[in-house]
Write an enzyme that holds these catalytic residues in place. Structure first.
Site, PDB file in Angstrom:
ATOM      1  N   TYR A   8       6.808  -9.936   6.794  1.00 29.85           N
ATOM      2  CA  TYR A   8       6.753  -8.486   6.949  1.00 29.85           C
ATOM      3  C   TYR A   8       7.373  -8.097   8.280  1.00 29.85           C
ATOM      4  CZ  TYR A   8       3.516  -7.673   3.036  1.00 29.85           C
ATOM      5  OH  TYR A   8       2.946  -7.574   1.795  1.00 29.85           O
ATOM      6  N   ASP A  26       0.819  -1.208   0.000  1.00 28.67           N
ATOM      7  CA  ASP A  26       0.000   0.000   0.000  1.00 28.67           C
ATOM      8  C   ASP A  26       0.854   1.260   0.000  1.00 28.67           C
ATOM      9  OD1 ASP A  26      -2.375  -1.443   0.017  1.00 28.67           O
ATOM     10  OD2 ASP A  26      -2.430  -1.551   2.208  1.00 28.67           O
TER      11      ASP A  26
END
Length: 275
Positions: free
Chosen positions: A111, A55
């Site tokens: 992540y 994003d």
């Protein structure tokens, strides 16, 4: 021939990784450079696929992209980086099978989220994170709703503290949209005493409990790595990595200077603590 690249980027000035019509994106920059160098004419005909989208404001160290090319000798990190902006770097390449799909063939993704501050009870965060391990319906940890499959397998959550920074590493088979950032938001709430482990358990049972959760900010999130069942034969480009380190150092210097400047704009005690 099909080529895969490992890509790193600072996502601060991009509206995500996936190409958009009117906004700067990581893929948009890649497409321009690959076309300019004669490596790829059109992403659709070249079957360009990434391991997943990030994003707006999210960063990456191990994003993986793959595409077909008639010029594999040009599809080298140092060549591609010569045209890319100074916040995107290719740093390894591999020749892959013709059917290689970086997204569908991924075994897991990792992540890292970085938090600043000491206002959290780390023992509570570590304890609560164990509830998230394994297979769960993460509907309450996703922005999207509907018939889409929402069960994911979280394989690992590691939490480390270094000074004022808390690093949360999460590995799963795949992630829903905003899933990592919402997991971090939930752990922050537990760590600050706003919520408890019982609430987190309810969040993992969306059929009986539903609650909207504001995701943590994107700027603290980094896509670290993507793993595949059969390890790819990555060839790291030493020159590209050295040059990338030089650019990263330049950014570090600039951000450090900027941090000091900001601390002198309407200064407070908390401003000094950040430095």
């Amino acid at each position: 021939m099909r080529v895969a690249l490992k890509i790193a980027y600072i996502g601060s000035n991009f509206h995500g990784s996936q190409v958009q019509l009117n906004d700067p994106t990581v893929e948009g920059e890649l497409f321009k450079v690959l076309k300019e160098l004669g490596i790829m004419e059109d992403p659709r005909t070249a079957n360009f696929i990434s391991s997943g989208r990030t994003d707006s404001g999210v960063h990456a160290m191990g994003q993986v992209v793959a595409f077909d090319t008639d010029a594999p000798n040009l599809a080298m990190p140092r060549v591609i980086n010569s045209k890319l902006p100074g916040t995107i770097w290719a740093w390894a390449h591999a020749i892959v099978p013709e059917n290689f799909d970086p997204r569908r063939h991924a075994l897991s993704r990792s992540y890292r989220y970085i938090l600043y501050g000491e206002q959290f009870d780390i023992s509570k965060i570590r304890s609560a994170s164990k509830l998230l391990l394994g297979s769960h319906d993460f509907s309450n940890f996703s922005t999207s709703r509907g018939s889409k499959k929402t069960v994911r397998i979280v394989k690992r959550i590691d939490i480390r503290v270094s000074g004022n920074l808390t690093r949360i590493d999460v590995e799963a088979n795949s992630f829903l949209w905003n899933m990592v950032r919402k997991i971090v938001a939930a752990l922050m709430m537990v760590g600050s005493g706003v919520r408890d482990e019982e609430w987190l358990g309810h969040m993992l049972d969306p059929e009986s409990y539903e609650e909207g959760l504001e995701p943590a900010h994107g700027y603290g999130l980094v896509l670290m790595d993507v793993n595949y069942p059969i390890p790819l034969e990555w060839v790291e480009d030493g020159y590209a990595i050295r040059r990338a380190r030089e650019r990263v150092h330049d950014h570090l210097v600039r951000y450090r200077v900027m941090a000091d400047i900001l601390s002198h704009l309407f200064p407070s005690e908390s401003s000094d603590e950040l430095l």
